[in-house]
Design an enzyme around this catalytic site. Structure first.
Site, PDB file in Angstrom:
ATOM      1  CG  ASP A 140      -8.533  -4.400  -2.626  1.00  0.00           C
ATOM      2  OD1 ASP A 140      -9.733  -4.206  -2.383  1.00  0.00           O
ATOM      3  OD2 ASP A 140      -7.777  -3.527  -3.081  1.00  0.00           O
TER       4      ASP A 140
ATOM      5  CG  HIS B 296      -2.049   0.953   1.111  1.00  0.00           C
ATOM      6  ND1 HIS B 296      -1.946   2.288   1.429  1.00  0.00           N
ATOM      7  CD2 HIS B 296      -3.296   0.755   0.648  1.00  0.00           C
ATOM      8  CE1 HIS B 296      -3.106   2.864   1.181  1.00  0.00           C
ATOM      9  NE2 HIS B 296      -3.940   1.966   0.701  1.00  0.00           N
TER      10      HIS B 296
END
Ligand code: CMC
Length: 426
Positions: free
Chosen positions: A361, A304
């Site tokens: 996710d 991320h």
């Protein structure tokens, strides 16, 4: 005078103001940089650039913290509903009972989609991706619901319409893709229950709502509701800065979210886990490929831009995955593969050194599969969840007296002035 940073360049010294946020993050305000020095900044992917002041969402990537309007996402996931969280993000405070009831009624009242829009759906090729359809349908809403007279009304009604109709449109696109009759929203059902009912109820088999799945959907959408200045939110703010209508700005956000490095990762994760399953369940070849600089393959659902620790949303999503499957008395082999992949990656030097942890996710697709959501609708689910955040961020930008047309600069690297060569001399 507050704190400053001193920059010396070309024999000149300039003082750049230091600004401090409510959680102590600091930034150099460079708004006068070009005027005072002739310099601009260069920052690929805007990784070091703050684009605005915002009072909506706080993220601390080093410590895995996420709060909406100051409230930890863990508390919202445990106690709130998606609609209450949407109200909080958009309006700044939690609603009282009357405000919440009024908001729910308004969402119900606006949940129908103009019947003429159905013919749009019918003309899309069967293989169209639902994200492309959703983005263009949201943009088309402006034609069906023209601008209202008062700005206040325009903002409030348009925001409510979007929240309510996007959910109906998503379910509608699924029904049409299956060649089934559309199911209309019902005023006796909550926002999440209504969505599941519109997706899965059929004239031959009435859908039996499962409170566990309704709750899981609430949490799924709460976890996706905002994430400060991410790619799609920045798209909404940038497109909105041209003072385009909210539908068009959100449509741009949906398009940005579609990409596999952003919201499209939830679909890509399931595809990757399925590939691992098909190839016999062996994890190592995929880990090897992810580490190979010459291979564009990445471990989807890992890493991320901001989180350099475990994504707090992924933690909740992982627990929810186990709970939902346990309650449904179901086993999903993809969950076993995902857990094995996480275990191996978190012990691998490449992933440790690069601070690559599972993101939201990684486990979310397994929850969606348990609900019966088809894989190509996963990113649409993310988009519905992100709507309150996009709307809140757009509204904040419009209310900000300093909000300007977003227009970055560049460092030109093309040819110097060159004369035009007529066609027959080339
Ligand atoms: N697999 C393999 N290598 C990776 C991955 C990954 N998933 N993520 C990052 N790296 C590498 C990256 O190539 C870089 O290597 P190098 O320094 O040699 O170029 C290093 O790790 C550090 O990467 P970073 O600077 O932390 O990554 P970034 O900020 O440029 O990219 C990202 C962030 C999310 C685009 C990236 O981690 C990625 O592509 N992940 C997979 C896609 C994904 O899961 N996206 C969903 C993000 S969460 C939902 C959302 O909010 O959108």
């Amino acid at each position: 005078m507050g704190e400053h940073v001193t920059l010396t360049y070309g024999g000149k010294t300039v003082e750049l103001p230091l600004v401090v946020g409510s959680e102590g993050e600091k930034a150099i305000d460079i708004s006068r940089l070009r005027r005072d020095t002739g310099l601009i900044t260069l920052d690929y992917g805007y990784a070091n650039t703050g684009s605005c002041y915002s009072a909506i969402t706080y993220m601390d990537g080093e410590n895995g913290i996420l709060r909406y309007r100051g409230i930890p996402v863990e508390e919202l996931a445990e106690h709130s509903t998606f609609i209450e969280t949407a109200y909080l993000l958009i309006n700044g405070t939690l609603p009282n009972r009357t405000q919440l009831n009024r908001f729910s009624v308004l969402l119900n009242d606006n949940s129908l989609v103009h019947e003429d829009m159905r013919s749009f759906y019918e003309k899309y090729p069967r293989a169209s991706h639902p994200m492309g359809i959703l983005s263009s349908m949201v943009n088309a809403l402006r034609s069906f619901y023209p601008e209202l007279q008062s700005v206040e009304e325009e903002i409030n009604i348009t925001m409510t319409r979007l929240l309510s109709k996007a959910r109906t449109m998503a379910a509608m696109s699924y029904k049409i893709s299956r060649g089934h009759k559309m199911v209309y929203p019902r005023s006796d059902l909550t926002y999440c229950a209504n969505f599941l009912n519109m997706m899965f109820d059929t004239p031959v088999k009435p859908y039996r709502l499962d409170s566990e799945l309704v709750e899981a959907l609430n949490v799924f959408w709460i976890l996706h509701a905002d994430h400060e200045q991410n790619c799609s939110t920045s798209a909404v703010r940038v497109v909105g800065s041209g003072r385009v209508n909210l539908y068009a700005a959100i449509s741009a956000g949906i398009a940005a979210l579609w990409g596999p490095l952003h919201g499209g990762a939830n679909q890509a994760v399931i595809e990757m886990l399925t590939d691992i399953q098909r190839s016999g369940g062996s994890i190592m070849p995929f880990i090897k490929r992810a580490k190979d600089k010459n291979d564009p393959f990445r471990l989807m659902g890992f890493g991320h831009r901001v989180y350099k620790a475990y994504d707090p949303r992924a933690k909740i999503m992982k627990e929810m995955c186990h709970r939902v499957l346990q309650n449904l008395k179901r086993h999903d082999p993809l969950l076993d593969i995902a857990m094995k992949l996480e275990e191996v990656a978190l012990q691998d030097a490449f992933f440790v050194e690069n601070n690559l942890y599972p993101n939201v996710d990684f486990y979310s697709g397994i929850v969606l599969r348990a609900m019966g959501i088809p894989t190509n609708m996963f990113t649409v689910m993310f988009a519905i969840g992100r709507l309150p955040g996009w709307i809140a961020q757009w509204k904040e930008s419009m209310d900000d007296p300093n909000w300007k047309l977003c227009r970055p600069r560049q460092i030109y690297t093309g040819p110097k002035k060159t004369d035009y060569v007529p066609l027959d001399e080339r």
